[in-house]
Structures are given as structure tokens and as C-alpha cells.
Enzyme design. Structure first.
Site, short mmCIF file in Angstrom:
data_model
loop_
_atom_site.label_atom_id
_atom_site.label_comp_id
_atom_site.label_asym_id
_atom_site.label_seq_id
_atom_site.Cartn_x
_atom_site.Cartn_y
_atom_site.Cartn_z
N CYS A 1 0.84 -1.20 0.00
CA CYS A 1 0.00 0.00 0.00
C CYS A 1 0.88 1.26 0.00
O CYS A 1 0.69 2.16 -0.82
CB CYS A 1 -0.91 -0.02 1.22
SG CYS A 1 -2.16 1.28 1.24
N ASP A 2 1.84 1.31 0.89
CA ASP A 2 2.74 2.46 0.95
C ASP A 2 3.57 2.58 -0.32
O ASP A 2 3.78 3.69 -0.83
CB ASP A 2 3.67 2.33 2.16
CG ASP A 2 3.02 2.82 3.45
OD1 ASP A 2 2.16 3.70 3.37
OD2 ASP A 2 3.39 2.32 4.52
#
Length: 396
Positions: free
Chosen positions: A167-168
Site C-alpha cells: 500500500c505504501d
């Protein structure tokens, strides 16, 4: 050399911390942008405290802040200093909770009045607007709220996160892509713009093929281990000494695989007749394949499969990846930097490969406030006496 740096004429003020935002800045820095990391005096980026450490310095931080210059600045007491820096900068990146920069009087609406060409990137968990905008946003939360965890794991097991911080990472990469698009638009229009990156949005995008099952058929995809919704056999399989994967996407490859396994009876089984049926009966299909693979070594299996033109690969662990001759040597995915405190440190490289303006790790991550004198005086033209006074007042 400047002529070999794609973003050599771009100056970035990077206010970000931890992972998604710093990665966005690092990708731009590797492409040649002058990225100035702005940190809180005394403490700096939270990631400076994340393991593993080399001589007391975080290599987690080093990897995500390579190729940058580092300064310290208290945005509350040094607001005027920051606004002056914005005048001659091209990009500002921040990943504070939505509304924080507005409270500081440093949001996009303020900055664009000072510099209409400024490109402002805001990276947050759920974006700058919407019912969830004020919720905390972290990689695990993004994975949970995007649907990704609901389809990750074994069918009879608990929801799992992806092993890496996808996600990051996707948030940082999407932010960098937004900057490149905005720079091109500014080239023709002369105007900057705001880029609103939601970590959740980036993972919802990654779920596009699974989302279609609900959007079209109203069916909610479930966890199914390493198998796929749309092709079979496409899964992980057990060997005598480890694990490997096969991806068979059509009936021709299926017949090749059956021939290689010397199991012609599988072609006569109606439950495996088409790709759609093989997906539906994936568990039973896996049992048949593992009867063949379980007594053989991974290397031998993969060699035989690839020789037959069946897509296959071993499942590598991190050590194997970091020492792999293709990944580590031919592709150069790990590079060394000389850090002023940690010494020689190996970090993960950019995946970008450009024939004329390649992405290059140009310098190690800065120590806290390492470039205060150089950046404030040489880059932005502040007087030495002012810089000394700011240090004394802990503004920088």
C-alpha cells in the site's frame, strides 16, 4: 551530469515521513531532482528509529531517503522561511493528516498564491475529502480497507496482509507518477496543481480484476491461497525441497503440462476440460500436480517446465533475491552508498531503467539537518547570521 538527469531542473521540498511520501521523493531524486528533505528539529522523520540499524543509523530510513539533501525546520515557528523556499521550488510533498497544512497556513491554496507553478502532492490514508479522510492511514489499514486482505490467505484461514508494504509502495509510486504528469502539464500551461493521493485508492486500483467479479456478476471474491480467479493451474506447488509456481493460462499450455507430467488421463477428466472448469476445480487439480512434483526438486521441476515453455519459477526467499545473479547483478537492484555515519550500506535500487536519463542513487540519505548551512545559504540565499539565529532559537 545535469544533461543526463531527467529531472535536473526540478526542486522538491519533501516534508514527508516514514514510507509512502519518502519513497515518492526518493524516486524523483533518483531521476535527478534536487530533493530537500525537511524534518522536525531534534527528532526528524519517525523512520530514523526503525530497524535494522548500521552503527546506530536506520537503514530503513537510508533506503527511502537516498539522493536527498537534508534540512531541519519547525513549520510552526519557521513558516516564513518555508514560504520563502516555496518561491523557488517546483514541488512540495507532504503526508500529514488532511487539514494539518491548512492549520499551519501552508496548504496548497496558500502556496499557489506565492508560486502559481507549484505542484503540491498530498499523500494520505484516504485522501483529502470523503467520509474517511480524517481516519488514520497506514499500510496495514490500507490493505484492510481496500479489499486486498479479504482475498489474501488460504480459503479456510484468516485474512492476511501482503508480505511487503504494498500500500505504501504503490502510494509513493503513484505520487511520483502524478508529479511527472503535473510537470508535463505545467510545461504547456504554466500552472501547477494539487495531487491528492489516497493509499486506499491505490490498492483499490490494484484490485481491479477482482473488483470486476462483483461489479459484473455481484459475486464477492474470496480467499483462495495462491491460485487465481481467472486461470488454472496458476498456483504454488510443493516439491521435495521447497515450493515453486506454475502459470497456465490456456488449453494449449495445459496439454503441454499434462504431457510433461505423463498424466494423459487428466485430459479425459471433464472437470479439467476447460480453463473455466479447472479454476472451479482448482483444489483437486493441485492434488494431481503435486503427485508429480512432490518427489522432485524445485530446480529440476522449473528447468523441465521452462524447457517445455510452461511458465514456472521457484519461490525465492529474500536472501536468494538479494544474491540472485539476474536481480542483483544484471539488473542492479541493490546498490551501495557511503553514509557519513553508518559507512558502506547496501540498499534497494529504483526499478526505473531509462536509456538516456537513467535513475541513479546519487548520494546517501542525509543525517538530521546535515545540509542546513548549504541549503539555506547557498540554495535559498538566506544570510549566515539568520541561519545561526534560527539554530539558536531551535527553528531549524
Amino acid at each position: 551530469m545535469n544533461e543526463n538527469r531527467a529531472l535536473a531542473n526540478v526542486r522538491v521540498l519533501d516534508l514527508t515521513r516514514v514510507l509512502a511520501g519518502p519513497l515518492c521523493g526518493a524516486l524523483l531524486a533518483d531521476l535527478g531532482a534536487e530533493v530537500i528533505k525537511v524534518e522536525q528539529p531534534g527528532s526528524g522523520d519517525d523512520a530514523r528509529q526503525f530497524n535494522p540499524f548500521v552503527n546506530g543509523e536506520s537503514s530503513y530510513f537510508m533506503n527511502l531517503n537516498r539522493s536527498k539533501k537534508g534540512v531541519t525546520l519547525n513549520l510552526k515557528t519557521g513558516k516564513d522561511i518555508f514560504l520563502k523556499m516555496v518561491e523557488t521550488s517546483d514541488v512540495v510533498i507532504e503526508n500529514f493528516k488532511p487539514g494539518t497544512m491548512k492549520k499551519l497556513g501552508l496548504d496548497y491554496e496558500v502556496l499557489k498564491e506565492i508560486n502559481p507553478k507549484i505542484i503540491y502532492v498530498a499523500i494520505s490514508g484516504f485522501g483529502q475529502h470523503g467520509p474517511y479522510s480524517q481516519l488514520p492511514g497506514y499500510d496495514l489499514i490500507g490493505q484492510a480497507m481496500s479489499g486486498l486482505m479479504s482475498v489474501t490467505g488460504e480459503a479456510d484461514g484468516e485474512p492476511l496482509r501482503a508480505g511487503g508494504p504494498v500500500c505504501d509502495v504503490m502510494g509513493g509510486m503513484t505520487g511520483a507518477m502524478g508529479v511527472l504528469a503535473a510537470l508535463n502539464h505545467r510545461h504547456s500551461s504554466g500552472r501547477g496543481q494539487m495531487i491528492d493521493i489516497s493509499l486506499q485508492d491505490t490498492l483499490v486500483t490494484s484490485m481491479m480484476t477482482l473488483n470486476q467479479h462483483y461489479l459484473v456478476d455481484n459475486r464477492v471474491p474470496q480467499r483462495r491461497g495462491n491460485s487465481y480467479e481467472s486461470a488454472a493451474p496458476a498456483d504454488s506447488f510443493r516439491a521435495a525441497d521447497g515450493w515453486f509456481v506454475i502459470t497456465v493460462g490456456n488449453d494449449k499450455l495445459w496439454r503441454v503440462l499434462v504431457d510433461l507430467m505423463e498424466m494423459p488421463e487428466l485430459l479425459d477428466m471433464p472437470e479439467f476440460e476447460t480453463n473455466f472448469k479447472r479454476v472451479q476445480n482448482g483444489k483437486e487439480l493441485k492434488k494431481h500436480i503435486e503427485k508429480w512434483s512432490a518427489t522432485r526438486k524445485v530446480a529440476d521441476l522449473v528447468e523441465a517446465l521452462l524447457a517445455a515453455k510452461v511458465p514456472a519459477a521457484p519461490i525465492l526467499d529474500v536472501k536468494q533475491v538479494c544474491t540472485d545473479p539476474h536481480i542483483a547483478d544484471a539488473r542492479g537492484m541493490f546498490v551501495e552508498t557511503d553514509h557519513p555515519k553508518a559507512g558502506r550500506v547496501r540498499i534497494t535500487n529504483s526499478a526505473l531503467r531509462l536509456s538516456e536519463t537513467d535513475a541513479v542513487v546519487r548520494s546517501p540519505a542525509p543525517t538530521l539537518g546535515q545540509h542546513n548551512d548549504d541549503v539555506y545559504q547557498s540554495t535559498f540565499g538566506f544570510a549566515p547570521d539568520d541561519v545561526r539565529a534560527w539554530k539558536a532559537a531551535k527553528i531549524i
